[in-house]
Design a protein around this motif. Structure first.
Motif, PDB file in Angstrom:
ATOM      1  N   ILE A  66      21.148  48.105 -24.513  1.00  0.00           N
ATOM      2  CA  ILE A  66      21.895  47.634 -25.277  1.00  0.00           C
ATOM      3  C   ILE A  66      23.020  48.660 -25.573  1.00  0.00           C
ATOM      4  O   ILE A  66      24.532  49.652 -25.324  1.00  0.00           O
ATOM      5  CB  ILE A  66      22.554  47.531 -26.942  1.00  0.00           C
ATOM      6  N   GLU A  67      22.312  50.415 -26.198  1.00  0.00           N
ATOM      7  CA  GLU A  67      22.862  51.708 -26.329  1.00  0.00           C
ATOM      8  C   GLU A  67      23.197  51.874 -25.156  1.00  0.00           C
ATOM      9  O   GLU A  67      24.556  52.741 -25.201  1.00  0.00           O
ATOM     10  CB  GLU A  67      22.408  52.506 -27.090  1.00  0.00           C
ATOM     11  N   MET A  68      22.549  51.753 -24.258  1.00  0.00           N
ATOM     12  CA  MET A  68      23.389  52.824 -22.930  1.00  0.00           C
ATOM     13  C   MET A  68      24.293  51.771 -22.229  1.00  0.00           C
ATOM     14  O   MET A  68      25.761  52.949 -22.100  1.00  0.00           O
ATOM     15  CB  MET A  68      22.191  52.459 -21.576  1.00  0.00           C
ATOM     16  N   ILE A  69      24.663  50.334 -22.738  1.00  0.00           N
ATOM     17  CA  ILE A  69      25.610  49.267 -22.152  1.00  0.00           C
ATOM     18  C   ILE A  69      26.788  50.090 -22.674  1.00  0.00           C
ATOM     19  O   ILE A  69      27.782  50.287 -22.752  1.00  0.00           O
ATOM     20  CB  ILE A  69      25.295  48.326 -21.876  1.00  0.00           C
ATOM     21  N   LYS A  70      26.697  50.264 -24.226  1.00  0.00           N
ATOM     22  CA  LYS A  70      27.640  50.700 -25.387  1.00  0.00           C
ATOM     23  C   LYS A  70      28.500  51.877 -24.672  1.00  0.00           C
ATOM     24  O   LYS A  70      29.670  52.042 -24.218  1.00  0.00           O
ATOM     25  CB  LYS A  70      27.095  51.046 -26.730  1.00  0.00           C
ATOM     26  N   GLU A  71      27.839  53.038 -24.955  1.00  0.00           N
ATOM     27  CA  GLU A  71      27.561  54.417 -23.316  1.00  0.00           C
ATOM     28  C   GLU A  71      29.300  54.506 -22.554  1.00  0.00           C
ATOM     29  O   GLU A  71      29.957  55.041 -22.410  1.00  0.00           O
ATOM     30  CB  GLU A  71      26.592  54.940 -23.445  1.00  0.00           C
ATOM     31  N   ILE A  72      28.260  53.319 -21.585  1.00  0.00           N
ATOM     32  CA  ILE A  72      29.251  53.251 -19.631  1.00  0.00           C
ATOM     33  C   ILE A  72      30.690  52.259 -20.652  1.00  0.00           C
ATOM     34  O   ILE A  72      31.178  53.126 -20.523  1.00  0.00           O
ATOM     35  CB  ILE A  72      28.273  52.459 -19.358  1.00  0.00           C
ATOM     36  N   ARG A  73      30.347  51.325 -21.570  1.00  0.00           N
ATOM     37  CA  ARG A  73      32.003  50.151 -21.785  1.00  0.00           C
ATOM     38  C   ARG A  73      32.806  51.173 -22.591  1.00  0.00           C
ATOM     39  O   ARG A  73      33.830  50.841 -22.740  1.00  0.00           O
ATOM     40  CB  ARG A  73      31.024  49.143 -22.334  1.00  0.00           C
TER      41      ARG A  73
END
Length: 228
Positions: A66-73
């Motif tokens: 989830i934290e990785m996706i937040k960075e990507i988004r």
């Protein structure tokens, strides 16, 4: 599933056997499958590879999914992301929806579950991968990363391609300066480097093809989109 073969898929999971099995299966359908062993590794591979589709676990060491996706988004709203996890937890499901994910799949993932999701992603990517018409008679094929004027291909550097790709993907708005820095340079670039990049691209196209939005960033000047 022929369209899937040319796309880039990044599979992220800290469980080695699960990851190896998934990657082996995906390579039956796609020629460009990459893997990462945790969220931090996944984020680095994303920046390096710019995949079309990401399939990721949630609970991983160093940086969870989830934290990785937040960075990507933060700067990328278009890459297709699928979550594959053994934990069907409400808090994650809510966050997944808010992050604009394609699907939330529960492990073990069956072929008849994954293939329709990949097919849906592929259709969306191909639609988005049309040839874009830029002011001045230029055409950019975002799928094959090529710029043409009439039938002549215009040579672009890797960073110029990323700069133009980001503009095309966000053609309905001005792309902010910090978005370019994150997407093209990954971390840091001076204001001079950013201006120089825009200036060089305008020389290869026209000044009117990339609009300078004062105090905000740049916007591509499209005149339509031509389906392949």
């Amino acid at each position: 599933m022929d369209n899937l073969k040319d796309l880039k898929i990044l599979y992220i999971d800290d469980e080695e056997f699960i990851r190896e099995d998934a990657v082996e299966y995906l390579r039956f359908h796609c020629d460009n499958v990459y893997e990462a062993c945790n969220g931090l590794d996944g984020l680095e591979k994303y920046k390096e590879l710019k995949p079309d589709i990401i399939i990721t676990d949630i609970k991983m060491p160093k940086l969870n999914g989830i934290e990785m996706i937040k960075e990507i988004r933060k700067n990328d709203k278009t890459t297709k992301i699928i979550i594959a996890t053994a934990f069907l937890e409400t808090e994650y499901l809510i966050e997944a929806i808010e992050l604009g994910l394609i699907k939330y799949l529960v492990k073990p993932i069956m072929e008849d579950t994954l293939l329709p999701v990949l097919e849906s992603c592929t259709e969306d990517v191909v639609k988005e991968s049309s040839i874009f018409n830029i002011f001045g008679g230029y055409k950019f094929d975002i799928l094959n990363q090529t710029l043409f004027l009439d039938k002549e291909q215009i040579a672009l550097t890797k960073k110029e391609l990323l700069f133009l790709e980001l503009l095309i993907k966000n053609s309905n708005r001005a792309v902010k300066y910090d978005e370019f820095i994150s997407y093209v340079w990954d971390d840091y670039a001076s204001d001079d480097a950013l201006r120089s990049m825009a200036r060089e691209l305008r020389k290869k196209m026209t000044k009117e093809s990339i609009k300078n939005i004062s105090g905000i960033g740049y916007q591509i000047n499209l005149i339509g989109k031509e389906d392949e």
